[in-house]
Design an enzyme around this catalytic site. Structure first.
Site, PDB file in Angstrom:
ATOM      1  N   GLN A  10       0.624  -1.210  -0.083  1.00 21.27           N
ATOM      2  CA  GLN A  10      -0.181   0.146   0.093  1.00 21.27           C
ATOM      3  C   GLN A  10       0.659   1.304   0.037  1.00 21.27           C
ATOM      4  O   GLN A  10       0.422   2.125  -0.520  1.00 21.27           O
ATOM      5  CB  GLN A  10      -0.963  -0.003   1.168  1.00 21.27           C
ATOM      6  CG  GLN A  10      -1.960   1.028   0.941  1.00 21.27           C
ATOM      7  CD  GLN A  10      -2.873   0.929   0.028  1.00 21.27           C
ATOM      8  OE1 GLN A  10      -3.126  -0.040  -0.520  1.00 21.27           O
ATOM      9  NE2 GLN A  10      -3.270   2.115  -0.571  1.00 21.27           N
ATOM     10  N   GLU A  11       1.965   1.135   0.816  1.00 21.04           N
ATOM     11  CA  GLU A  11       2.961   2.326   0.832  1.00 21.04           C
ATOM     12  C   GLU A  11       3.546   2.683  -0.719  1.00 21.04           C
ATOM     13  O   GLU A  11       3.481   3.685  -0.945  1.00 21.04           O
ATOM     14  CB  GLU A  11       3.834   2.162   1.809  1.00 21.04           C
ATOM     15  CG  GLU A  11       3.469   2.303   3.498  1.00 21.04           C
ATOM     16  CD  GLU A  11       2.904   3.517   3.757  1.00 21.04           C
ATOM     17  OE1 GLU A  11       3.352   4.722   3.003  1.00 21.04           O
ATOM     18  OE2 GLU A  11       2.672   3.686   4.960  1.00 21.04           O
ATOM     19  N   SER A  12       4.244   1.743  -1.165  1.00 20.88           N
ATOM     20  CA  SER A  12       4.951   2.145  -2.189  1.00 20.88           C
ATOM     21  C   SER A  12       4.785   1.119  -3.576  1.00 20.88           C
ATOM     22  O   SER A  12       5.306   1.362  -4.702  1.00 20.88           O
ATOM     23  CB  SER A  12       6.304   1.978  -1.996  1.00 20.88           C
ATOM     24  OG  SER A  12       6.821   0.637  -1.576  1.00 20.88           O
TER      25      SER A  12
END
Length: 652
Positions: free
Chosen positions: A496-498
């Site tokens: 989800q972050e990167s």
């Protein structure tokens, strides 16, 4: 003048002679720099050389040159360009710029001929199209233009010409102006509100300045009754001051409004309670539903209705959940969140048949609410997944396409926005199997974010290994085991972050695979005793994962082992995650649904759904990975045993 021309010619000759010595890549970079510097002469030479050398990205240099020459280019030249590059992703961008040029010059014949070929969403072009229709006496355009008018979004400046024409014709009334003025204030767009109100007659600058006072000192405006509550502007000013006050000090707003509410007419009084109710709900004030009841005669907007449902969920008031969802427009009711909670409310109120009908349809959709719906029906996730294995021949066929080759070359040159645009253009008409082959090709190039987004676009045939890849497995497993974390949760957060792109950087400065803020990374380094740390190390894969998992462990311990709260804390900060708890224990799905920040709410939902998908793939290789239902993974949020902190959080 003669000297200047000679110097310019000399520069051009020099650039031209240098170009012959440059490699394709260096020449292309020179063209890119020439475009950035708006050096048309140098770029013209670069284009000629790149076309001669038949470099795969030469069309982009030609595109840049066309953008620089747009104002001077003849219509025939632009038409020839569009015909030449009909299969390029920038084709419609050029068409859009040409349409704006035609609209600006009121050249409506060619404008409307070309408009039918335009595929992109561009509000400036839309405004020119409607303006052209009004000048051609097309009566049907008024309703479309008024729909565009009723938004608080920033619009291109040329849209003002359209609104001027509508106002002059009488199609845009004073009531329409007041309506958008209120909407702009309600959405916090003060500058827009000031511009809108100047369309009304006899509006003095001193009157407009009162809006600034209401923004800065809303309590003072209301206490001193700076403006009459009976005039239209005075009512709007006081309601704006009330809204501003309720955003940060809802208790003060309630107390003040109780003193002045009778100064408003009945409709505005209900509107004021609607704004208080909205902010109270976002601040988890236990009286929020009471305030909504006082706003019963007011037309609530989409966000107000959403937060009435969330307040009802926290209060376990299922009849209000049903009633409020029913009050939403058809489009909002079809959102997956409200279908899920409607089905839950129907089940809680005894209508099992209708509840299961909704759950059954929702359970076929592959997202957070779909997984939850499937579990309500006791469905098994794995039984729904139709996995398709891509062949090498299919991947080779994708790799041979010119659009894909250009995308890869652009990515290699760090032109990531252009690379993704080219990729999206290439894959726009792919069927499911072609999408999966393209995703597999991107995965082999370690272009993980593109692989994921491409695989995510399939409709019937899927491959969850492509949607949820596990790159850097050794590093993730090692770091997760060292701090005792569920590796599927770590992968869920990183996806989800990167989306596993190590160069990812957010708008607020977070960096790397696990999107660490520099201050957080420095704090972790100090906690770990790493005296040699410097900010550049945040981009090192091993360091980023090690720091990220350390911070996850720290946040998880801070939240008493509650992964949902720790996920919220990872995104929005631990103090906020704790602030969103209730006095009594709460189902985690309701905690998530009532997170005030839409970004964090969506983030937590996606992270926990990601972890749920990753777990079955990782469990055999890691003792810390847990296999459980999504509902069990979410768990229960413990109660604080004390009154809720009802200070409102501004949305992101």
């Amino acid at each position: 003048m003669i000297f200047t021309r000679l110097l310019l010619a000399l520069v051009t000759i020099t650039l031209s002679s240098q170009a012959f010595a440059l490699s394709d890549e260096a020449l292309f970079q020179h063209a890119r720099d020439s475009y950035a510097a708006k050096n048309t002469i140098a770029l013209t030479e670069d284009v000629a050389q790149l076309n001669t050398q038949q470099y795969i990205l030469a069309p982009y240099a030609d595109y840049w040159l066309m953008l620089l020459n747009m104002d001077q280019a003849r219509d025939e030249e632009i038409q020839n360009f569009l015909a030449k590059y009909v299969d390029m992703p920038f084709n419609d961008r050029v068409r859009g710029e040409w349409l704006k040029k035609l609209g600006k010059n009121a050249n409506w014949g060619p404008f409307f001929e070309e408009l039918n070929n335009f595929q992109r969403e561009d509000i400036a072009v839309q405004c020119y199209a409607m303006l052209g229709h009004t000048q051609l006496a097309d009566a049907e355009v008024a309703s479309q233009a008024k729909t565009l008018w009723m938004t608080s979004a920033d619009l291109p400046s040329n849209c003002n010409q359209l609104f001027d024409a509508l106002q002059k014709s009488g199609a845009l009334t004073n009531d329409d102006i007041w309506a958008r003025f209120r909407l702009a204030l309600q959405d916090g767009k003060l500058s827009l509100a000031k511009n809108v109100i100047t369309r009304l007659p006899n509006v003095e600058p001193a009157t407009i300045k009162l809006l600034d006072k209401a923004y800065q000192s809303p309590q003072l405006i209301l206490d001193k009754k700076t403006a009459s509550f009976k005039t239209r502007f005075g009512a709007e000013l006081n309601l704006y001051a009330l809204d501003r006050l309720a955003r940060s000090k809802v208790d003060a707003a309630i107390s003040t409004y109780n003193k002045v509410q009778n100064l408003f007419d009945i409709d505005n009084r209900a509107f004021g309670w609607g704004r208080i109710a909205y902010h109270a709900a976002r601040g988890h004030n236990p009286q929020a539903l009471e305030f909504y009841a006082l706003a019963e005669n007011s037309a609530l907007d989409k966000e107000q209705l959403a937060w009435e449902v969330r307040a009802a969920l926290r209060a376990q008031n299922w009849p209000v959940v049903l009633k409020t969802i029913s009050a939403m427009n058809a489009k909002q009711q079809e959102e997956s969140a409200w279908r899920y909670w409607k089905a839950r409310a129907l089940r809680e109120t005894g209508d099992l048949v209708e509840s299961n009908t909704i759950f059954s349809k929702l359970s076929t959709e592959r997202h957070y609410y779909g997984w939850l719906a499937a579990e309500e029906l006791e469905s098994v996730l794995s039984s729904q997944a139709i996995e398709y294995k891509v062949t090498d021949n299919e991947v080779t066929a994708i790799a041979s396409q010119p659009e894909i080759k250009r995308a890869l070359e652009l990515q290699r040159l760090d032109m990531r926005w252009e690379a993704k645009a080219e990729w999206l253009w290439a894959t726009r008409h792919y069927d499911d199997r072609e999408l999966l082959a393209a995703a597999e090709f991107a995965l082999r190039q370690k272009w993980y974010d593109v692989a994921i987004s491409t695989a995510d676009n399939t409709k019937q045939t899927h491959n969850f290994n492509l949607r949820y890849p596990t790159p850097y497995r050794d590093l993730f497993r090692k770091s997760a085991n060292e701090v005792g974390l569920d590796e599927s949760w770590v992968y869920g957060i990183t996806r989800q972050e990167s989306r596993f792109m190590h160069y990812a950087k957010s708008g607020v400065g977070a960096a790397g695979l696990m999107q660490l803020m520099p201050a957080t990374a420095k704090w972790v380094a100090k906690r770990m005793g790493m005296n040699s740390y410097n900010n550049s190390m945040i981009h090192d894969l091993s360091t980023n994962i090690e720091f990220g998992t350390y911070y996850m462990r720290y946040t998880l311990d801070l939240m008493g082992g509650q992964a949902v709260m720790a996920t919220a804390g990872y995104n929005a900060g631990p103090s906020r995650a704790k602030r969103w708890q209730a006095t009594e224990p709460m189902e985690a799905a309701i905690y998530i649904e009532s997170i005030p920040f839409s970004e964090t709410r969506n983030y937590v939902q996606k992270v926990m759904a990601n972890a749920q998908i990753y777990a079955p793939r990782l469990v055999s290789e890691n003792k810390n990975v847990k296999i459980q239902t999504l509902k069990a993974r979410l768990g229960v949020i413990p109660g604080t045993g004390k009154p809720e902190d009802i200070s409102a959080d501004d949305d992101q």
